[in-house]
Structures are given as structure tokens and as C-alpha cells.
Scaffold this active site. Sequence first.
Site, PDB file in Angstrom:
ATOM      1  N   GLU A 346       0.833  -1.200   0.000  1.00 25.08           N
ATOM      2  CA  GLU A 346       0.000   0.000   0.000  1.00 25.08           C
ATOM      3  C   GLU A 346       0.867   1.249   0.000  1.00 25.08           C
ATOM      4  O   GLU A 346       1.774   1.391   0.825  1.00 25.08           O
ATOM      5  CB  GLU A 346      -0.907   0.018   1.234  1.00 25.08           C
ATOM      6  CG  GLU A 346      -1.871  -1.157   1.308  1.00 25.08           C
ATOM      7  CD  GLU A 346      -2.642  -1.214   2.615  1.00 25.08           C
ATOM      8  OE1 GLU A 346      -3.691  -1.881   2.638  1.00 25.08           O
ATOM      9  OE2 GLU A 346      -2.188  -0.605   3.610  1.00 25.08           O
ATOM     10  N   CYS A 347       0.588   2.166  -0.889  1.00 23.54           N
ATOM     11  CA  CYS A 347       1.201   3.495  -0.943  1.00 23.54           C
ATOM     12  C   CYS A 347       2.732   3.396  -0.895  1.00 23.54           C
ATOM     13  O   CYS A 347       3.348   2.989  -1.870  1.00 23.54           O
ATOM     14  CB  CYS A 347       0.650   4.366   0.173  1.00 23.54           C
ATOM     15  SG  CYS A 347       0.872   6.144  -0.136  1.00 23.54           S
TER      16      CYS A 347
END
Length: 453
Positions: A346-347
Amino acid sequence: MKSQMLIGAASSGSGKTTFTLGLLHVLKKRGCRVQPFKCGPDYIDTQYHTMVAGCASVNLDTWLASEDHVKQLYARYGAEADVCVTEGVMGLFDGYDGMHGSSAEIACLLHIPVILVLNARSMAYSAAPILYGYKHFNPAVHIAGVVFNQVAGESHYSYLQQACKDVGVECLGYLPRRSAIEIPSRHLGLTLDEKFRFDAFTDRIATLIEEFVDVDRLLQLASVPLEETNSAQTDHLRANPEKACEANITIDKNNGAVSEKSSMRIAVARDEAFNFTYCENIRKLEALGEIIYFSPMRDSLLPAAADLVYLPGGYPEFFLEEISENDSMLYSIASYIKAGGKLLAECGGMMYLCHSIIGINGVGYPMVGALKQDATMKGMKLHLGYRKLNYNGMALRGHEFHYSHVNNSLPSETTMYNAKGMATNTAFIRYKNAIASYAHLYWGEQNILDLWK
């Protein structure tokens, strides 16, 4: 009955986080068992709540989760506390759609009073109509009292007290203007580095609260019943944890369910560069198997025989040299993905999987290279908002917050939408069994393994 409060404000930047951290510190000094919560999707403020309170802070968000889930979380985590303190998000009534998703909605849903923090730096008696509006705008939202921030002195405070008296809102005190309690920021939230002494910082706020705020009266005004949702079976097992251990079962704090715990090994990245996680996501992983934490910055290899790897977001852009120079870890993760291992990034975790990350200085730093794209901090622009998508039969929700962007982005497996139902250009990427996106997903009510079914 126990003291429960939501710390709200008229707008962002009013001092909610400052006051919340200081109040948590005061309560801990008094020997209280305090449970912190955070309205909305913020995964940074919760870290600082946790550091002060000594227990995990929990997100309460009616966009990411159902109302029942939010109520269950609050009841379960709050049951063992003496005081529950929930920090609001943005202005009290600011939501993704009017009041929906706002701090005020959480206060109504959980039947907890609001302590309003009002920035009085550029106002005096004009606080009266503002307080009148907050008191009467929605009768379901109970404004129990107000604490003023950025007060110049006793003379200034006297005007604010008069405003409270004329409106009928109890004045609980104030925080004076002090540069020593101004919060430094890095993108979003506090900065923690070697020069910033967090304990000393919160102690300074606590000292001012003890001097200028009537904490005893605040706790008295905030004393309300805590709704119970625990099932009899879960209550018994929580009271007798050895029984759960003997049966190799886990108690899920999301809904009170008791389930068998598998032998899965789940590797979760956690260090200065990767640490943006939701408490309940980690709890759901704990229910699936054994979590082994590792550092992409310092460890040489992934934990052995990992069945799932989770690379959460964080601040990789501030540790590019350390991450990039750890060749053995980069190779270990690349090999894991090549062999078909399940991985969720994620991210910042997604940026780590790219061919390189280009820093603010324009220099490119080699990364894992599994995703044939480059993340860059050049031309920084804020990307912010709720996200929803459907993939493999799962309806997922999450939150996007970053300043970087991707060059030569890989094609998306599905379309992500914002809270208004409008399509976004946020990609949801899959390479072999590695799934990556800029969105921080929330799976507190789901089995994240369904992504790979």
C-alpha cells in the site's frame, strides 16, 4: 458510567491533536486506563495516541466500515478503560457527504459528548455566535463544554468566558499561546525524529492543561453509559484467555466471533519507513496466523516461510538511501514475488516495489523492481480522499494520501471510485500474486485472503 468524550473543533488546525495528546498524558499521570480513538482514516495520529496512552488507538470511520462495526469496536476497546478519548477529524460536521462520515456522526452513533476545542487567536466575544451555532445546529450532538486554544492571557480569556455564559456552553478552560506546544508537521501529523522529543512535548502540553483546564469538571461532564456488545461466549474466553490458547482459537475484536487460528506465517513490514497501519487490519491478520514483523531498512531477508507479506505505507521517501542500499532485502522480496508469494503493498509499500523512487532531490534510488514503473517525489502534489473498488468479488474501501506519483504507471486491474462515486485514476496493480495500490485498504470486516481466491 465512564468518562467518554469526542474532541471536536470548528476546523482543522484548531488544536484537536495538541489537546488530545496533552489530555491523554494528564490521564496517564493520574493512573487512569485510557483508551484512545480517532475519527476518520488517519493512520498517523493514532500512532501518537498509542505512544502516550500505552495501548493501540483505534480508527472509527463510517465510510470505511459499517455502523455496527464501529459500535462494536468502540464498545470492546472501551470496555476495559476508565476513560475513552476520541479525537475528531477536520471540523466537527465535516464529512464526505454533508455530515455523513463526520466526527459529529460518530458522536451521535456512539452517544458520546463533544468537548469543543476553539481556536481563539483572532477572536474574543465573537466566539458567542460560533458556540451558539454548534450548540443548536444539531440537537443530537451534545456539546458538553469548550476549551479555547491560542489564548493571549486572562483579559482575553474573560471575553471568551462571557461568550460562553451568554450562550449557555460550559467553559472548561484554555491553552495559552506557547510556541513550545506548536506541532511540527511532515505531510500529515507529527514529525518524529532525533531532534523531536515526543515525551517532553506531550508533557509540556499536559502541564498547561493541568494549570489552565478544569480536567475534573471535564471528566464529570463526559460521564455517560458505555453500551455493551460482547457476546456471552466471547466474554467467557476473554475472562479465561488460557482456554482460548488451549483450543488454538482467537477472539476477533471486530465482532466478537471466535475462530480457529491457522498456522499461517504473515510477514509485516514495520520500521521508520513503513508504519501506516490500521489497528483492526493487524488484528484480522493476527486472527489468520502468526505475525512476524521485519524491517526493510535493517533486516537482510524476509522472515522464513512467509505465507503472506504485507508492506504498509509510510515515509520511504525520507529513508531512500537506507532502503536502497539494503540489497539483500530487495533481492529477497523480488525473489518471493517471482516465486508466486502472496504480497499486499500500500502506498509507500507500492513505491518500494517499483523499479526506483526518485527523491525530492531528483536522484533515483533503485528499489525492488518487481513493478516496472518509477515512483517520484518531483512535482509533489497532494492526492487525498476515500476510495472504493471491487476485485475478485470483494467490495473494498480505503483511503489515499500521498504527494508522490508514478511515471509509466502499470495498467489497473479495476477502477477505483471516490466517495462521490466518481472514477479516479488510482491504479490497482497485480503482478503474479503481488497486489499493490496507493490506497490504504481497510479490511476490519473482511478476510483479506479473499483477494487471492
